[in-house]
Design an enzyme around this catalytic site. Sequence first.
Site, PDB file in Angstrom:
ATOM      1  CB  CYS A   1      45.642  -3.562  15.448  1.00  0.00           C
ATOM      2  SG  CYS A   1      45.064  -3.330  17.153  1.00  0.00           S
TER       3      CYS A   1
ATOM      4  CB  CYS B   1      41.739  -5.535  19.312  1.00  0.00           C
ATOM      5  SG  CYS B   1      42.255  -3.813  19.493  1.00  0.00           S
ATOM      6  CB  SER B   2      40.735  -5.361  14.509  1.00  0.00           C
ATOM      7  OG  SER B   2      39.481  -5.137  15.134  1.00  0.00           O
ATOM      8  CB  CYS B   3      43.186  -0.186  16.807  1.00  0.00           C
ATOM      9  SG  CYS B   3      42.699  -0.474  18.520  1.00  0.00           S
TER      10      CYS B   3
END
Length: 208
Positions: free
Chosen positions: A108, A111-113
């Site tokens: 991702c 961000c950090s999906c």
Amino acid sequence: MSHDHDDHHHDNHLDPMAARVRALETILTQKGLIDPAAIDAIVETYETKVGPRNGAKVVAKAWSDTGYAEWLRRDATAAIASLGFTGRQGEHMQAVFNTPETHNLVVCTLCSCYPWSVLGLPPVWYKAPPYRSRAVIDPRGVLEEFGLTLPAATKVRVWDSTAELRYLVVPMRPEGSQGLDEEALADLVTRDSMIGTGLASMPAKVPT
């Protein structure tokens, strides 16, 4: 993870973000705004119950049931939900299948999906800027740092997760796993193999 106050003397061993989270947690606990036991229960749930074991069951079923595998390719969200795995950050899923010709890697970049409902809590490295940037620029090099060296002929395809769509890598079924039931197959599926930074584990050899 323990939340006893004595543990906070070790904050200097944490990275800056973890130390800040720990300090905020301490303040909120002291003010009576959060219950450390409840936090522990949530973390344990996502790490062990709604965590990678769920994804492993999805992969194991796909390995052993061609009809389910096709459904997973066609509509991963529905196929995964049919096993009871739904919820936060797992509403829109796509399964990508590794083959000898193509290896899939998930990142991702913004961000950090991450699909919590099938993979649990994201590992620290998944959220780190170096992984998020280098996985796109030099995916083969990143895989080698994880100890995964692919044949030169194998193409590496990188999938960028978003808030609208998250990915599950279905690793190739390891040799020697024929005859294993779904529960035993699930034991071979690692979290990293479902992100693409690893392969499924080889089955233990049965003594003859």
